[in-house]
Design a protein around this motif. Structure first.
Motif, PDB file in Angstrom:
ATOM      1  N   LEU A  79      -1.396   7.807  -8.471  1.00 50.33           N
ATOM      2  CA  LEU A  79      -1.584   6.923  -7.326  1.00 50.33           C
ATOM      3  C   LEU A  79      -0.444   5.914  -7.331  1.00 50.33           C
ATOM      4  O   LEU A  79      -0.379   5.042  -8.191  1.00 50.33           O
ATOM      5  CB  LEU A  79      -2.945   6.232  -7.431  1.00 50.33           C
ATOM      6  N   GLU A  80       0.491   6.047  -6.368  1.00 47.29           N
ATOM      7  CA  GLU A  80       1.705   5.243  -6.448  1.00 47.29           C
ATOM      8  C   GLU A  80       1.847   4.180  -5.369  1.00 47.29           C
ATOM      9  O   GLU A  80       2.823   3.435  -5.372  1.00 47.29           O
ATOM     10  CB  GLU A  80       2.944   6.142  -6.461  1.00 47.29           C
ATOM     11  N   SER A  81       0.906   4.091  -4.441  1.00 47.79           N
ATOM     12  CA  SER A  81       0.863   2.932  -3.550  1.00 47.79           C
ATOM     13  C   SER A  81      -0.589   2.672  -3.204  1.00 47.79           C
ATOM     14  O   SER A  81      -1.422   3.585  -3.240  1.00 47.79           O
ATOM     15  CB  SER A  81       1.707   3.142  -2.289  1.00 47.79           C
ATOM     16  N   LEU A  82      -0.897   1.412  -2.848  1.00 51.21           N
ATOM     17  CA  LEU A  82      -2.286   1.001  -2.721  1.00 51.21           C
ATOM     18  C   LEU A  82      -2.419  -0.105  -1.693  1.00 51.21           C
ATOM     19  O   LEU A  82      -1.616  -1.040  -1.649  1.00 51.21           O
ATOM     20  CB  LEU A  82      -2.788   0.490  -4.078  1.00 51.21           C
ATOM     21  N   SER A  83      -3.442   0.000  -0.851  1.00 52.95           N
ATOM     22  CA  SER A  83      -3.785  -1.061   0.100  1.00 52.95           C
ATOM     23  C   SER A  83      -5.255  -0.928   0.461  1.00 52.95           C
ATOM     24  O   SER A  83      -5.823   0.172   0.377  1.00 52.95           O
ATOM     25  CB  SER A  83      -2.926  -0.964   1.369  1.00 52.95           C
ATOM     26  N   TYR A  84      -5.847  -2.033   0.880  1.00 54.83           N
ATOM     27  CA  TYR A  84      -7.209  -1.997   1.421  1.00 54.83           C
ATOM     28  C   TYR A  84      -7.217  -2.244   2.931  1.00 54.83           C
ATOM     29  O   TYR A  84      -8.262  -2.490   3.523  1.00 54.83           O
ATOM     30  CB  TYR A  84      -8.097  -3.007   0.694  1.00 54.83           C
ATOM     31  N   GLY A  85      -6.019  -2.193   3.542  1.00 55.55           N
ATOM     32  CA  GLY A  85      -5.916  -2.224   4.994  1.00 55.55           C
ATOM     33  C   GLY A  85      -6.001  -3.595   5.631  1.00 55.55           C
ATOM     34  O   GLY A  85      -6.075  -3.691   6.851  1.00 55.55           O
ATOM     35  N   LYS A  86      -5.943  -4.653   4.827  1.00 56.49           N
ATOM     36  CA  LYS A  86      -6.079  -6.005   5.367  1.00 56.49           C
ATOM     37  C   LYS A  86      -4.884  -6.881   5.017  1.00 56.49           C
ATOM     38  O   LYS A  86      -5.001  -8.093   4.853  1.00 56.49           O
ATOM     39  CB  LYS A  86      -7.379  -6.633   4.850  1.00 56.49           C
ATOM     40  N   ASP A  87      -3.727  -6.249   4.898  1.00 48.29           N
ATOM     41  CA  ASP A  87      -2.518  -6.952   4.485  1.00 48.29           C
ATOM     42  C   ASP A  87      -1.751  -7.469   5.699  1.00 48.29           C
ATOM     43  O   ASP A  87      -1.278  -6.660   6.514  1.00 48.29           O
ATOM     44  CB  ASP A  87      -1.595  -6.019   3.700  1.00 48.29           C
ATOM     45  N   PRO A  88      -1.592  -8.772   5.861  1.00 53.80           N
ATOM     46  CA  PRO A  88      -0.802  -9.278   6.990  1.00 53.80           C
ATOM     47  C   PRO A  88       0.664  -8.883   6.850  1.00 53.80           C
ATOM     48  O   PRO A  88       1.198  -8.809   5.741  1.00 53.80           O
ATOM     49  CB  PRO A  88      -0.984 -10.797   6.894  1.00 53.80           C
ATOM     50  N   ILE A  89       1.284  -8.605   7.976  1.00 58.27           N
ATOM     51  CA  ILE A  89       2.707  -8.217   7.973  1.00 58.27           C
ATOM     52  C   ILE A  89       3.521  -9.492   8.082  1.00 58.27           C
ATOM     53  O   ILE A  89       3.825  -9.987   9.176  1.00 58.27           O
ATOM     54  CB  ILE A  89       3.014  -7.248   9.124  1.00 58.27           C
ATOM     55  N   GLN A  90       3.867 -10.048   6.944  1.00 49.01           N
ATOM     56  CA  GLN A  90       4.540 -11.345   6.907  1.00 49.01           C
ATOM     57  C   GLN A  90       5.156 -11.565   5.533  1.00 49.01           C
ATOM     58  O   GLN A  90       4.912 -10.808   4.597  1.00 49.01           O
ATOM     59  CB  GLN A  90       3.525 -12.466   7.191  1.00 49.01           C
ATOM     60  N   ARG A  91       5.962 -12.591   5.445  1.00 49.23           N
ATOM     61  CA  ARG A  91       6.490 -13.047   4.170  1.00 49.23           C
ATOM     62  C   ARG A  91       5.629 -14.190   3.663  1.00 49.23           C
ATOM     63  O   ARG A  91       4.957 -14.823   4.457  1.00 49.23           O
ATOM     64  CB  ARG A  91       7.952 -13.491   4.345  1.00 49.23           C
ATOM     65  N   PRO A  92       5.655 -14.447   2.337  1.00 52.28           N
ATOM     66  CA  PRO A  92       6.473 -13.796   1.316  1.00 52.28           C
ATOM     67  C   PRO A  92       5.939 -12.418   0.935  1.00 52.28           C
ATOM     68  O   PRO A  92       4.766 -12.112   1.144  1.00 52.28           O
ATOM     69  CB  PRO A  92       6.376 -14.754   0.128  1.00 52.28           C
ATOM     70  N   LEU A  93       6.847 -11.618   0.382  1.00 52.04           N
ATOM     71  CA  LEU A  93       6.484 -10.328  -0.175  1.00 52.04           C
ATOM     72  C   LEU A  93       6.219 -10.485  -1.670  1.00 52.04           C
ATOM     73  O   LEU A  93       6.829 -11.325  -2.331  1.00 52.04           O
ATOM     74  CB  LEU A  93       7.620  -9.323   0.026  1.00 52.04           C
TER      75      LEU A  93
END
Length: 335
Positions: A79-93
């Motif tokens: 498993l090489e990438s992970l998200s729960y679908g609630k990540d805002p598209i913004q900085r900081p990274l």
């Protein structure tokens, strides 16, 4: 415990406390992550397909996602990438790098990659102004991970949310479930019921079957679990061996351009068949041939907490500068 070590531990803990404490509306949770197959913490019941929490300990077994985990027989998924679908598209990274990344001189990645330290692969870094810089956010030992070049390598990252109910992820091209290929470029989805499906094929965000999705930030809050092109959004990066990167093709680097991409370029898509450059490798303090292999953003704290957050980040910068001055002493001492 000396002051340098204490200030780093306190600063990182306070930052996480601010982030998680002010993200209650998003079901704030302890950080979760995955590790690559070469990580020494992959032992016993911990396998490369598992979602882990600090300890490390298993948070979501990979088998709950429909993945294979017979690691010691060689039949397993990574498993090489992970998200729960609630990540805002913004900085900081917030990101991690692989074992051979070295970063631009003067950055935290570069300091952590120096001979005698070589900790960058297990650490989490953050990008804040100025352009071309990064700072240490979490040292791997704070999460119970093993340091060093042969230590643990973060392979997926989710800092501040919980699955409700979906887990979005990708697996690498060598994973058992990938078979003859075709899944490594896709965003997969599971409700933790022992099966997975495809949330978004690589073609919906402009990459090829011969590419390998290596890091993911995903915003899927309108109709969770259903791809809505033009509404859903993501940030992502590709692995070093993806055909769309210059590290595979042998071409020269051209930020954000397919076929000339860096494995450390952060790309944006709204799933309408293409992508654009969100942040270049040099823009986040990395060399073009470095590889970002874990990525996240966080829900912005309430205004009352922002000042505290940046104060703590300032403490972290001071701590990191102190740490860079004598990295070997820092790592050799026992506390």
């Amino acid at each position: 415990m000396n002051l340098r070590h204490f200030s780093h531990k306190v600063s990182s803990s306070l930052i996480l406390g601010i982030l998680l404490g002010t993200a209650a509306s998003a079901n704030a949770a302890p950080p979760s992550f995955s590790l690559d197959p070469a990580s020494p913490s992959i032992i016993g019941n911990i396998t490369p397909d598992d979602v882990l929490m600090p300890g490390p300990a298993v948070f979501i077994p990979g088998t709950n996602l429909g993945l294979q985990d017979d690691f010691f027989s060689g039949i397993f998924d990574n498993l090489e990438s992970l998200s729960y679908g609630k990540d805002p598209i913004q900085r900081p990274l917030f990101f991690s790098v692989d074992r051979v990344a070295v970063g631009l001189p003067g950055t935290a990645v570069n300091a952590q990659a120096q001979p005698g330290t070589e900790d960058a692969a297990g650490d989490v870094f953050t990008t804040l102004p100025p352009f071309g810089s990064n700072q240490l956010f979490v040292d791997e030992e704070e999460w119970g991970l093993q340091p060093g070049f042969l230590g643990d390598d973060l392979d997926g990252l989710e800092l501040d949310t919980l699955p409700s109910p979906f887990v979005y992820f990708s697996i690498d091209s060598l994973s058992a479930t990938n078979g003859l290929g075709g899944l490594a470029d896709d965003i997969l989805i599971s409700s933790r019921n022992g099966v997975f499906g495809t949330f978004a094929a690589g073609s919906t965000f402009g990459i090829d079957d011969t590419d390998d999705l290596d890091a993911l930030v995903l915003w899927d809050k309108i109709n969770p679990g259903i791809l809505d092109p033009g509404i859903d959004m993501a940030l992502f990066s590709l692995s070093t061996f993806s055909t769309s990167t210059f590290t595979f093709s042998g071409t020269s680097y051209n930020p954000g351009v397919k076929g000339f991409l860096s494995p450390a370029d952060i790309l944006f898509t709204d799933f309408t068949g293409d992508f654009s450059l969100f942040a270049s490798a040099p823009g986040i303090g990395l060399l073009p041939d470095d590889n970002v292999d874990a990525l996240d953003t966080i829900i912005v704290p309430e205004p009352s907490s922002v000042a505290g957050l940046f104060l703590v980040l300032g403490l972290g910068v001071l701590s990191n500068r102190q740490k860079r001055q004598k990295p070997r002493e820092y790592l050799s001492r026992k506390y």
